[in-house]
Design an enzyme around this catalytic site. Structure first.
Site, PDB file in Angstrom:
ATOM      1  N   TYR A 143      32.483  35.556  33.383  1.00 20.97           N
ATOM      2  CA  TYR A 143      33.586  35.543  33.440  1.00 20.97           C
ATOM      3  C   TYR A 143      33.538  34.523  35.421  1.00 20.97           C
ATOM      4  O   TYR A 143      34.268  33.641  34.555  1.00 20.97           O
ATOM      5  CB  TYR A 143      34.475  36.512  33.373  1.00 20.97           C
ATOM      6  CG  TYR A 143      35.904  35.999  33.327  1.00 20.97           C
ATOM      7  CD1 TYR A 143      36.600  35.298  31.991  1.00 20.97           C
ATOM      8  CD2 TYR A 143      35.955  36.802  34.471  1.00 20.97           C
ATOM      9  CE1 TYR A 143      37.735  35.769  32.457  1.00 20.97           C
ATOM     10  CE2 TYR A 143      37.924  36.744  34.415  1.00 20.97           C
ATOM     11  CZ  TYR A 143      38.698  35.669  33.321  1.00 20.97           C
ATOM     12  OH  TYR A 143      39.734  35.970  33.915  1.00 20.97           O
ATOM     13  N   ASN A 172      46.635  41.422  38.638  1.00 15.71           N
ATOM     14  CA  ASN A 172      46.610  41.945  36.755  1.00 15.71           C
ATOM     15  C   ASN A 172      48.074  42.312  36.590  1.00 15.71           C
ATOM     16  O   ASN A 172      49.030  42.303  37.306  1.00 15.71           O
ATOM     17  CB  ASN A 172      46.081  43.491  36.770  1.00 15.71           C
ATOM     18  CG  ASN A 172      44.111  43.933  37.394  1.00 15.71           C
ATOM     19  OD1 ASN A 172      43.659  42.892  37.465  1.00 15.71           O
ATOM     20  ND2 ASN A 172      44.101  44.623  36.258  1.00 15.71           N
ATOM     21  N   ARG A 214      44.149  48.163  42.089  1.00 14.71           N
ATOM     22  CA  ARG A 214      44.180  46.438  41.621  1.00 14.71           C
ATOM     23  C   ARG A 214      45.711  46.645  41.732  1.00 14.71           C
ATOM     24  O   ARG A 214      46.939  46.808  42.299  1.00 14.71           O
ATOM     25  CB  ARG A 214      44.223  46.490  39.679  1.00 14.71           C
ATOM     26  CG  ARG A 214      42.915  46.534  39.470  1.00 14.71           C
ATOM     27  CD  ARG A 214      41.744  45.372  39.784  1.00 14.71           C
ATOM     28  NE  ARG A 214      40.952  45.781  38.573  1.00 14.71           N
ATOM     29  CZ  ARG A 214      39.779  46.671  39.545  1.00 14.71           C
ATOM     30  NH1 ARG A 214      40.132  47.093  41.127  1.00 14.71           N
ATOM     31  NH2 ARG A 214      38.729  46.501  39.169  1.00 14.71           N
ATOM     32  N   ARG A 271      32.242  52.963  36.487  1.00 13.14           N
ATOM     33  CA  ARG A 271      31.956  52.086  35.044  1.00 13.14           C
ATOM     34  C   ARG A 271      30.859  50.768  35.950  1.00 13.14           C
ATOM     35  O   ARG A 271      31.943  50.507  36.755  1.00 13.14           O
ATOM     36  CB  ARG A 271      32.855  51.701  34.685  1.00 13.14           C
ATOM     37  CG  ARG A 271      33.265  51.827  33.330  1.00 13.14           C
ATOM     38  CD  ARG A 271      34.937  51.557  32.741  1.00 13.14           C
ATOM     39  NE  ARG A 271      35.452  50.719  33.671  1.00 13.14           N
ATOM     40  CZ  ARG A 271      36.333  50.006  32.939  1.00 13.14           C
ATOM     41  NH1 ARG A 271      36.793  49.604  31.501  1.00 13.14           N
ATOM     42  NH2 ARG A 271      37.663  49.090  34.115  1.00 13.14           N
TER      43      ARG A 271
END
Length: 317
Positions: A143, A172, A214, A271
């Protein structure tokens, strides 16, 4: 001006369409409605349902008939995990699909191409927060590679064919019409779960127990940047965010206080591939566009909550 918004039925794109129409511009929406919603589209816009990758003849017929002066490109394969699983599909949509638009923009004398890139995906694990546009991109996902590739293609199309452009690298974005799903959908995920009395998951590192950080920027502020980019920011790459880091847990706590519920988070390990910290230095946006984010996070979340609650049929207080 006549503006084509590709992806104008999506969360951000539809707000950009609204802002353009409010400014008196004529807007054409091109969308395949794979993720966009018809109810998002302003009724004053003309809509063409097609895919920029596969429906090339139909796409050219729209350019030929409409002769847009500005192309604003919000259509994208936006999932970083999906790009890792299927880089070929990511490249088809994000690179080849965009090249179709660029070729047609040159052929039909488009005055300016506004491209939406990603501040967070390109900065990766930056040494300095907030990050500027000059930082070397960290291309750790297909991406990010596809977004950066188009930025380079835009430079090529400018020096070779004279196509004017502005690249907006978003932080974001959150706000009304955002669907939950993926990292960028953490705000509606949290709010939906709270409204339905369900717990949410926090992915956290051992040295960052409050989760990642973020930069959250309200969608209407983002739409304003797109309006300003019509006549400003030529041949430039510009960050669009607030410059402020917000921990994921702090975002959740703020959502809890707004909604008036207290549901503990489920804590899990980080993650793979997550960027730990992210925020964008937006001083260039203020210098070149005369833009800065004006909506405080608390105010934007309240507006988002009211919109979500209204859409779900619940009464607002």
């Amino acid at each position: 001006m006549k503006i084509m918004v590709v992806g104008g039925a999506g969360f951000i794109g539809s707000h950009v369409v609204d802002a353009y129409i409010q400014e008196g511009h004529e807007v054409i929406v091109v969308d395949n409605f794979s993720t966009g919603k018809r109810e998002n589209v302003n009724k004053e816009a003309r809509v063409y349902e097609l895919d920029i990758w596969s429906d090339t003849e139909q796409l050219e017929s729209v350019f030929r008939a409409e002769q847009p002066e500005i192309v604003n490109h919000h259509a994208v394969q936006k999932s970083v995990p999906e790009s890792v699983k299927n880089p070929v599909f990511d490249a088809k949509i994000n690179i080849l699909g965009t090249l179709h638009l660029l070729d047609l923009s040159v052929k039909y004398n488009v005055q300016k191409f506004i491209f939406i890139s990603s501040g967070g995906a390109l900065t990766g694990e930056a040494d300095h927060i907030p990050t500027t546009e000059e930082m070397d991109p960290q291309l750790i996902s297909p991406y990010a590679i596809s977004k950066y590739t188009i930025e380079k293609y835009l430079h090529f199309y400018h020096i070779t064919f004279g196509l004017n452009y502005t690249v907006l690298r978003y932080a974001n974005v959150y706000g009304p019409r955002q669907a939950g799903g993926g990292e960028c959908g953490v705000t509606p995920i949290f709010m939906n779960n709270l409204l339905n009395d369900q717990p949410s998951v926090l992915f956290a590192y051992s040295d960052m127990p409050k989760g990642t950080t973020r930069d959250y920027v309200y969608v209407e502020d983002v739409a304003t940047a797109n309006v300003l980019s019509i006549s400003k920011g030529d041949h430039s790459i510009i960050n669009i965010g607030t410059g402020k880091e917000v921990f994921t847990e702090d975002l959740y706590c703020l959502a809890q206080s707004i909604i008036g519920k207290n549901i503990p988070l489920i804590r899990e390990k980080e993650r793979t591939g997550d960027v730990k910290r992210s925020a964008l230095d937006c001083s260039r946006a203020e210098k070149l566009l005369g833009w800065k984010a004006n909506t405080p996070l608390n105010e934007g979340l309240v507006k988002t909550f009211i919109s979500m609650r209204t859409a779900s049929g619940q009464q607002t207080q």
